[in-house]
Design a protein around this motif. Sequence first.
Motif, mmCIF file in Angstrom:
data_model
loop_
_atom_site.group_PDB
_atom_site.id
_atom_site.type_symbol
_atom_site.label_atom_id
_atom_site.label_comp_id
_atom_site.label_asym_id
_atom_site.label_seq_id
_atom_site.Cartn_x
_atom_site.Cartn_y
_atom_site.Cartn_z
ATOM 1 N N LYS A 134 0.876 -1.181 0.000
ATOM 2 C CA LYS A 134 0.000 0.000 0.000
ATOM 3 C C LYS A 134 0.908 1.224 0.000
ATOM 4 O O LYS A 134 1.508 1.549 1.019
ATOM 5 C CB LYS A 134 -0.883 0.052 1.239
ATOM 6 N N TYR A 135 0.988 1.876 -1.127
ATOM 7 C CA TYR A 135 1.890 3.008 -1.288
ATOM 8 C C TYR A 135 1.099 4.258 -1.586
ATOM 9 O O TYR A 135 0.077 4.219 -2.274
ATOM 10 C CB TYR A 135 2.843 2.727 -2.450
ATOM 11 N N PHE A 136 1.567 5.381 -1.090
ATOM 12 C CA PHE A 136 1.070 6.652 -1.604
ATOM 13 C C PHE A 136 2.197 7.664 -1.566
ATOM 14 O O PHE A 136 3.232 7.467 -0.918
ATOM 15 C CB PHE A 136 -0.140 7.169 -0.824
ATOM 16 N N GLN A 137 1.987 8.755 -2.261
ATOM 17 C CA GLN A 137 2.948 9.841 -2.247
ATOM 18 C C GLN A 137 2.250 11.098 -2.759
ATOM 19 O O GLN A 137 1.543 11.051 -3.755
ATOM 20 C CB GLN A 137 4.145 9.497 -3.155
ATOM 21 N N ILE A 138 2.436 12.177 -2.060
ATOM 22 C CA ILE A 138 2.026 13.474 -2.602
ATOM 23 C C ILE A 138 3.262 14.034 -3.279
ATOM 24 O O ILE A 138 4.261 14.308 -2.615
ATOM 25 C CB ILE A 138 1.475 14.408 -1.512
ATOM 26 N N VAL A 139 3.202 14.153 -4.593
ATOM 27 C CA VAL A 139 4.439 14.293 -5.354
ATOM 28 C C VAL A 139 4.256 15.221 -6.551
ATOM 29 O O VAL A 139 3.200 15.243 -7.186
ATOM 30 C CB VAL A 139 4.914 12.881 -5.796
ATOM 31 N N LYS A 140 5.316 15.988 -6.840
ATOM 32 C CA LYS A 140 5.291 16.853 -8.019
ATOM 33 C C LYS A 140 5.529 16.014 -9.265
ATOM 34 O O LYS A 140 6.381 15.125 -9.267
ATOM 35 C CB LYS A 140 6.401 17.907 -7.918
ATOM 36 N N CYS A 141 4.801 16.341 -10.333
ATOM 37 C CA CYS A 141 4.983 15.687 -11.615
ATOM 38 C C CYS A 141 5.142 16.786 -12.669
ATOM 39 O O CYS A 141 4.794 17.940 -12.423
ATOM 40 C CB CYS A 141 3.791 14.808 -11.948
ATOM 41 N N PHE A 142 5.664 16.403 -13.817
ATOM 42 C CA PHE A 142 6.086 17.403 -14.804
ATOM 43 C C PHE A 142 5.654 16.987 -16.200
ATOM 44 O O PHE A 142 5.869 15.837 -16.591
ATOM 45 C CB PHE A 142 7.616 17.541 -14.759
ATOM 46 N N ARG A 143 5.050 17.906 -16.932
ATOM 47 C CA ARG A 143 4.725 17.646 -18.326
ATOM 48 C C ARG A 143 5.032 18.863 -19.159
ATOM 49 O O ARG A 143 4.529 19.948 -18.886
ATOM 50 C CB ARG A 143 3.230 17.309 -18.474
ATOM 51 N N ASP A 144 5.864 18.673 -20.160
ATOM 52 C CA ASP A 144 6.249 19.779 -21.026
ATOM 53 C C ASP A 144 5.232 19.876 -22.164
ATOM 54 O O ASP A 144 5.531 19.552 -23.302
ATOM 55 C CB ASP A 144 7.659 19.549 -21.557
ATOM 56 N N GLU A 145 4.032 20.308 -21.822
ATOM 57 C CA GLU A 145 2.984 20.426 -22.820
ATOM 58 C C GLU A 145 2.734 21.889 -23.113
ATOM 59 O O GLU A 145 2.985 22.748 -22.279
ATOM 60 C CB GLU A 145 1.688 19.801 -22.297
ATOM 61 N N ASP A 146 2.188 22.149 -24.302
ATOM 62 C CA ASP A 146 1.712 23.489 -24.561
ATOM 63 C C ASP A 146 0.573 23.714 -23.593
ATOM 64 O O ASP A 146 -0.344 22.903 -23.493
ATOM 65 C CB ASP A 146 1.264 23.609 -26.012
ATOM 66 N N LEU A 147 0.677 24.791 -22.863
ATOM 67 C CA LEU A 147 -0.202 24.944 -21.722
ATOM 68 C C LEU A 147 -1.541 25.528 -22.123
ATOM 69 O O LEU A 147 -1.613 26.570 -22.751
ATOM 70 C CB LEU A 147 0.473 25.814 -20.682
ATOM 71 N N ARG A 148 -2.595 24.819 -21.751
ATOM 72 C CA ARG A 148 -3.903 25.426 -21.821
ATOM 73 C C ARG A 148 -4.075 26.250 -20.564
ATOM 74 O O ARG A 148 -3.336 26.103 -19.595
ATOM 75 C CB ARG A 148 -4.973 24.328 -21.848
ATOM 76 N N PRO A 174 3.040 23.380 -15.881
ATOM 77 C CA PRO A 174 4.067 22.404 -16.277
ATOM 78 C C PRO A 174 4.489 21.517 -15.119
ATOM 79 O O PRO A 174 4.907 20.394 -15.314
ATOM 80 C CB PRO A 174 5.234 23.274 -16.749
ATOM 81 N N GLU A 175 4.374 22.019 -13.896
ATOM 82 C CA GLU A 175 4.578 21.156 -12.738
ATOM 83 C C GLU A 175 3.292 21.135 -11.929
ATOM 84 O O GLU A 175 2.668 22.173 -11.732
ATOM 85 C CB GLU A 175 5.767 21.589 -11.885
ATOM 86 N N PHE A 176 2.897 19.966 -11.521
ATOM 87 C CA PHE A 176 1.628 19.828 -10.811
ATOM 88 C C PHE A 176 1.794 18.735 -9.770
ATOM 89 O O PHE A 176 2.763 17.973 -9.791
ATOM 90 C CB PHE A 176 0.509 19.506 -11.800
ATOM 91 N N THR A 177 0.848 18.667 -8.861
ATOM 92 C CA THR A 177 1.004 17.746 -7.737
ATOM 93 C C THR A 177 -0.041 16.639 -7.789
ATOM 94 O O THR A 177 -1.210 16.905 -8.019
ATOM 95 C CB THR A 177 0.883 18.512 -6.408
ATOM 96 N N GLN A 178 0.425 15.422 -7.589
ATOM 97 C CA GLN A 178 -0.467 14.265 -7.574
ATOM 98 C C GLN A 178 -0.488 13.629 -6.195
ATOM 99 O O GLN A 178 0.520 13.596 -5.510
ATOM 100 C CB GLN A 178 0.065 13.205 -8.541
ATOM 101 N N ILE A 179 -1.654 13.108 -5.830
ATOM 102 C CA ILE A 179 -1.693 12.127 -4.739
ATOM 103 C C ILE A 179 -1.638 10.793 -5.446
ATOM 104 O O ILE A 179 -2.612 10.351 -6.052
ATOM 105 C CB ILE A 179 -2.996 12.218 -3.920
ATOM 106 N N ASP A 180 -0.482 10.186 -5.405
ATOM 107 C CA ASP A 180 -0.218 8.994 -6.195
ATOM 108 C C ASP A 180 -0.363 7.765 -5.299
ATOM 109 O O ASP A 180 0.228 7.736 -4.215
ATOM 110 C CB ASP A 180 1.210 9.119 -6.750
ATOM 111 N N CYS A 181 -1.146 6.792 -5.717
ATOM 112 C CA CYS A 181 -1.453 5.655 -4.842
ATOM 113 C C CYS A 181 -1.381 4.338 -5.607
ATOM 114 O O CYS A 181 -1.698 4.297 -6.797
ATOM 115 C CB CYS A 181 -2.867 5.773 -4.274
ATOM 116 N N GLU A 182 -1.003 3.304 -4.922
ATOM 117 C CA GLU A 182 -0.965 1.977 -5.538
ATOM 118 C C GLU A 182 -1.148 0.922 -4.457
ATOM 119 O O GLU A 182 -0.715 1.105 -3.313
ATOM 120 C CB GLU A 182 0.374 1.774 -6.279
ATOM 121 N N TYR A 203 9.537 23.589 -8.483
ATOM 122 C CA TYR A 203 10.752 22.831 -8.811
ATOM 123 C C TYR A 203 11.444 23.414 -10.032
ATOM 124 O O TYR A 203 12.630 23.196 -10.215
ATOM 125 C CB TYR A 203 10.400 21.362 -9.076
ATOM 126 N N LEU A 204 10.688 24.066 -10.892
ATOM 127 C CA LEU A 204 11.303 24.647 -12.089
ATOM 128 C C LEU A 204 11.571 26.114 -11.793
ATOM 129 O O LEU A 204 10.675 26.955 -11.914
ATOM 130 C CB LEU A 204 10.378 24.474 -13.297
#
Lengths: 579, 579
Positions: free
Chosen positions: A211-225, A230-238, B167-168
Amino acid sequence: MYRSHSCGELRASHINTEVTLAGWVQKSRDKGFMVWVDLRDRYGITQLIFDEARTPTAMMDKAKSLGREFVIQVTGTVIERESKNAKMATGNVEVLVSKLEILNQALTPPFTIEDTTDGGEDIRMKYRYLDIRRNPVKDSLIFRHKVSMEVRKYLSDQEFIEVETPYLIKSTPEGARDFVVPSRMNEGQFYALPQSPQTFKQLLMVGGMDKYFQIVKCFRDEDLRADRQPEFTQIDCEMAFVEQEDILNIFEGLTRHLLKEINGVEIAEFPRMLYDDAMKMYGNDKPDIRFGMEFGELNTVAQHKEFGVFNKAELVVGIAVPGGNAYTRKEIDKLIDWVRRPQVGALGMVYCRVNDDGTFKSSVDKFYDQEDLAKWAVETNAKPGDLICVLSGETNKVRAQLSALRMELAERLGLRDPKVFAPLWVIDFPLLELDEETGHYHAMHHPFTSPKPGQLELLDTNPGAVKANAYDLVLNGNEIGGGSIRIHDKQIQATMLRHLGFSEEDARAQFGFLMDAFEYGAPPHGGLAFGLDRLVAILGGQETIRDFIAFPKNNSGRDVMIDAPAFLDTAQLTELGLK
Amino acid sequence: MYRSHSCGELRASHINTEVTLAGWVQKSRDKGFMVWVDLRDRYGITQLIFDEARTPTAMMDKAKSLGREFVIQVTGTVIERESKNAKMATGNVEVLVSKLEILNQALTPPFTIEDTTDGGEDIRMKYRYLDIRRNPVKDSLIFRHKVSMEVRKYLSDQEFIEVETPYLIKSTPEGARDFVVPSRMNEGQFYALPQSPQTFKQLLMVGGMDKYFQIVKCFRDEDLRADRQPEFTQIDCEMAFVEQEDILNIFEGLTRHLLKEINGVEIAEFPRMLYDDAMKMYGNDKPDIRFGMEFGELNTVAQHKEFGVFNKAELVVGIAVPGGNAYTRKEIDKLIDWVRRPQVGALGMVYCRVNDDGTFKSSVDKFYDQEDLAKWAVETNAKPGDLICVLSGETNKVRAQLSALRMELAERLGLRDPKVFAPLWVIDFPLLELDEETGHYHAMHHPFTSPKPGQLELLDTNPGAVKANAYDLVLNGNEIGGGSIRIHDKQIQATMLRHLGFSEEDARAQFGFLMDAFEYGAPPHGGLAFGLDRLVAILGGQETIRDFIAFPKNNSGRDVMIDAPAFLDTAQLTELGLK
């Protein structure tokens, strides 16, 4: 300590106490013989008083010199306020100052530090440190902290372990673009910043972490709507040793906990909806179910007459707008203009008024009689006084168009109350999605998502029909989380990657470590990730995420406050082996 | 759910219950008519039993086929164990299996999944997901989670707000090297990954956020020493309207809380030591005070004779090794070899035995008589039975050498008990540090550190003598945290940057936003950052941090499991405008 109390703390019970406060000058009123200063800190505002009769002249002059946002420290006695202010927590008292120190002066801020400020978005972003002094931003950041703490508490109580996964990982040219990081010690090579800790959390499951979780920054180099970062935070769970049902239950529990603890709202079991039904009834995989206006498909009741537009359409579909018969012809014309805007893209709109007496008046009376229109009303669940809006065309497009119209009308009708919370599970997403440009299928969720049991064979014959053990959690028309049961078998993973167009070498180079891991005893597992920025905004009753992010970037991915990104000097570039 | 209970849960009270378990085959014993399998998950191990008399033949065969680390699911009845195992929490029971399913097979792992494994560091890193199955690593990660949760709970209860900073950010060629991130949307420009959120937390103070913390990843592109990581985690904290004393008290409180909650150790007030005293008494700014062996400076009692080595030395300094007189001549020679290793760098070592009868026998009896040596004993606090070790030379170097010897000897003498905790504040650090290579001074902590009140003027005349409101928290000879009171005045910050060699333009380009912020009402503020990796390792009784990091990198900054960093394909490089 520069203070004995905060500016939000003093009450009648403190009268006659000597206190020391420190904070910012919110405003001051100078009546000549008397000066009142509103002193502000994170916790509130306290009124200070200086008066000729009781304050030495030098201090009186100093008090008069105070400008907005000066940082001061005062010592004084709490006294009863003559004209009490019931709207302020500290409104019964004021502090008669006996000592005043200016800790730091301040230039006049470029916008007012008030709940409703005169500053536009750009200037507030450039001076974000001043913007954060305003209650709406400050409170949003504190609110975010509260939500994060509750998430951690709940998951930790359920035996989830927060594990920090690495930020300097490997680029995978799948999905969105990676941000990359040149390695100085390994010249010519690059790390990538994670778009999510997906593979690492799966490896933790292989590692027995269960049982894992993490509140963690993630990054996507997308054209921004708008409203993407470009950096956002997830509550990541598995979780391991679970089926889809277990995951839905656990994270429904988390969401219910948040709604209760944070918003004081108790919600029973969350409804579930098949992806196909969501598309059919709402034209959208994240329907807002705070209100009705479900789609009524009209093919059978509208394609039997001589109206060519409908007859040649793949789908004819309508919604009933509650009370919409009150719209004037002009208002309806504006609505038609609205759906024809390029952002929506409809070619036109047919409408039908449902009069109070139950009769109908449509824009296509030439083709359809009262009996026909009565059937439309049945399919769209229209009542007397409503307006039926009908679009037609290619199924996918027309659904998206009608969904946009439905949301717009609900907004106008005030049906999207931010204080009402309507969570919804959307389940059984398709495994693959056709890229119309390339004609290739790609993974709708990600390449590690497990197809539904028994559907693996369909991959060869009808890939678009394969459903996955994939689910989204929707709140008020926003996807706040999504996940899937993962593949845990090396052969199935290899098959999946082949279907996604990976050569064996590419699959090996990019996901070799994961497929190797699957050979050493991988348990069944699955998970979910919440978008924290969005979740917090919605719980906070807002549509935009920016006020819930301390230092957001603009739509060009720039931090206008620190002015980043920026050019590097040549020495730094050379050292990195870059040009 | 694939299980009704975990493998650590079953007790005598469960006897006769039907249960379903899932996990990994730790080992199996096949006696022909009976097979026992140890089934393992995160929570423990449960013994399964299959026997000819009660198990169908097909299942018996299947049980016999199970290899190590196979993932299985079993249903069965909890029964009393014949030969109980008091060492196992589940040792009173076993599960008589009625249903066995192999969920996934496993290749034989490349090292044993045992507390003491046969796998070396390299292979364990490559298969980290298997390494994590081992108790020492798994428990370390769970321990880390527990520490992080306690930190958050404590600080949140004290009204600290966790704020996520970006982070950026922007590269600053000050201090260690930045990792940089090319921006695709702003061609030729780069973000940098933060070495710490230093400027952002100061801006939060300007923004009135008052008490901030964040558990956050930081990045330094340094040539890695053993036990350093290019990405590491800080507990980053900042407070406004405080003085040094307040910060020491708050974070002493946090550390005391952790020692109590995590280790069950109650510690009264932490001692405080001036930086100058730490250097003088321990030759080190992070002294391990779990044991004595303080330095005795011997200049006055050792430079009055004809011994040229001492006479020309800037510093003659010794320590008393408890019981060291028991060392043989050979052992002492080895010690001399040890201090002469290039890593330590002493030219030699003088020693003096303190015999049980109080007489002395030194390696320099030619120069010093009993009376002289008695004075050495007084200065080094040597008792009968001890050995005095004396080094001499340039002050800074000889202190570092003797400190290394002190630590080595303490280690050998078993004085560095990981179950004993000796925290210590080291305060009044110098503001500046001379870079011997360039002859320039640079900031010892960072350029935002405030000099002690009244010492600003010294910057011009004797910069090396300026002390700062800077402090480190030391635990068992390791710096676990450090911080300072910051400058909050634009003029002083400008003066400081000028003294650090920044031109006005450079200062503006790099820190303009911070200096601007100081003009809009910056409160007095200061803070501290803990190194979480190190803190957790020490609380966990370990010297190395790697087992407390889920996916660490090796000394070349590589993740050998995922094989990162890696080369990018040309398309990706072109899109980023890189060569």
